[in-house]
Design an enzyme around this catalytic site. Sequence first.
Site, PDB file in Angstrom:
ATOM      1  CG  ASP A 195      -0.281  -0.002   2.702  1.00 26.58           C
ATOM      2  OD1 ASP A 195       0.608   0.075   2.433  1.00 26.58           O
ATOM      3  OD2 ASP A 195      -0.955   0.281   3.504  1.00 26.58           O
ATOM      4  CB  SER A 196       4.827   1.859   0.122  1.00 22.31           C
ATOM      5  OG  SER A 196       4.740   0.582  -1.418  1.00 22.31           O
ATOM      6  CG  ASP A 225       0.185  -4.408   2.197  1.00 26.10           C
ATOM      7  OD1 ASP A 225       0.811  -4.946   2.747  1.00 26.10           O
ATOM      8  OD2 ASP A 225       1.547  -3.150   2.176  1.00 26.10           O
ATOM      9  CE  LYS A 262       3.300  -5.531   3.924  1.00 27.82           C
ATOM     10  NZ  LYS A 262       3.004  -4.023   4.412  1.00 27.82           N
ATOM     11  CD  GLU A 271       0.887  -1.302   8.356  1.00 27.28           C
ATOM     12  OE1 GLU A 271       0.699  -0.307   9.189  1.00 27.28           O
ATOM     13  OE2 GLU A 271       0.769  -1.024   7.680  1.00 27.28           O
ATOM     14  CD  GLU A 321       7.630  -0.238   7.699  1.00 29.30           C
ATOM     15  OE1 GLU A 321       6.966  -0.759   7.035  1.00 29.30           O
ATOM     16  OE2 GLU A 321       7.897   1.360   7.077  1.00 29.30           O
TER      17      GLU A 321
HETATM   18  O1  KIV Z   1       3.407  -1.131   1.644  1.00 27.80           O
HETATM   19  C1  KIV Z   1       4.528  -1.470   1.313  1.00 27.80           C
HETATM   20  O2  KIV Z   1       5.390  -1.079   0.659  1.00 27.80           O
HETATM   21  C2  KIV Z   1       5.488  -2.343   3.001  1.00 27.80           C
HETATM   22  C3  KIV Z   1       6.693  -2.715   2.840  1.00 27.80           C
HETATM   23  C4  KIV Z   1       7.420  -1.538   3.340  1.00 27.80           C
HETATM   24  C5  KIV Z   1       7.101  -3.453   3.422  1.00 27.80           C
HETATM   25  O3  KIV Z   1       4.405  -2.895   3.497  1.00 27.80           O
END
Ligand code: KIV
Length: 264
Positions: free
Chosen positions: A45-46, A84, A112, A114, A181
């Site tokens: 989600d970056s 994500d 994924k 968080e 992270e």
């Molecule tokens: O969203 C992302 O790119 C991430 C990485 C920083 C692991 O979660």
Amino acid sequence: MSTVTIASLQKMKQEGKKIASVTAYDASFAKTMTEQGVDFMLVGDSLGNVIQGLSSTVPVTLADMVYHTTMVRRGAPQAFVIADMPFMSYATPEQSYQNAAELMRAGANMVKLEGGEWLTETIQGLATRGIPVCAHLGLLPQSVNVIGGYKVQGKQQQQADQTLAQALQLQAAGAQLLVLECIPAGLGKRITEELTIPTIGIGAGPDTDGQILVMHDLLGMNSDYLPKFAKDFLAETGSLASAFRHYVEQVQKGEFPAPEHCYK
Ligand code: KIV
């Protein structure tokens, strides 16, 4: 090239072979990375930051994630792809089942999430329903408004012990991979040694089972800022393909991350 699965990533941990992964957001880059030996890709989600120009990942939607996951899958049909789950898409276990299913239908092999112990029921529920889960501890970008900035986590002993305890809880709940992270290298090593599932670090030192970088950092695309834990591999190599190849080789040889990329 052999197919990557969660079982093969697990085997890499057992054999002490380092895992090299990168974020990906579109078909062309996904194809190039896969051809250069990247073990898996994360549709992070970056993308809110590096694709959409936002200042955080909070506004990223499930529709955004589905769109980019679809493109990455199209560019790399055989690759292992993690997607994500965006902010608030897993606030309750029931929401997480529906939203994770959308990402799996778009082509993800794993999702994924968080967070710490509050996710144990969600992870158990997803795993039981056939959705593999990657957990994410340390700096949690979706919680930037709670943390008050992008800061290294786990520097104090109590916070470090709590992060290890959470990692063990999430593994027991059924997580099969863990992203760590921005934590001190010593804590990355400690968690990696205690866990049976592979750990993937970004700013977590050289001793995690694998590494991940945001693609744009690996390619030095933000000329104003390169995070301490990242390295511009394009500057060293001169082509996109060789930048990804060089990154994979340096991770495999344990040359990246070097001490200057690590937190104490
Ligand atoms: O969203 C992302 O790119 C991430 C990485 C920083 C692991 O979660």
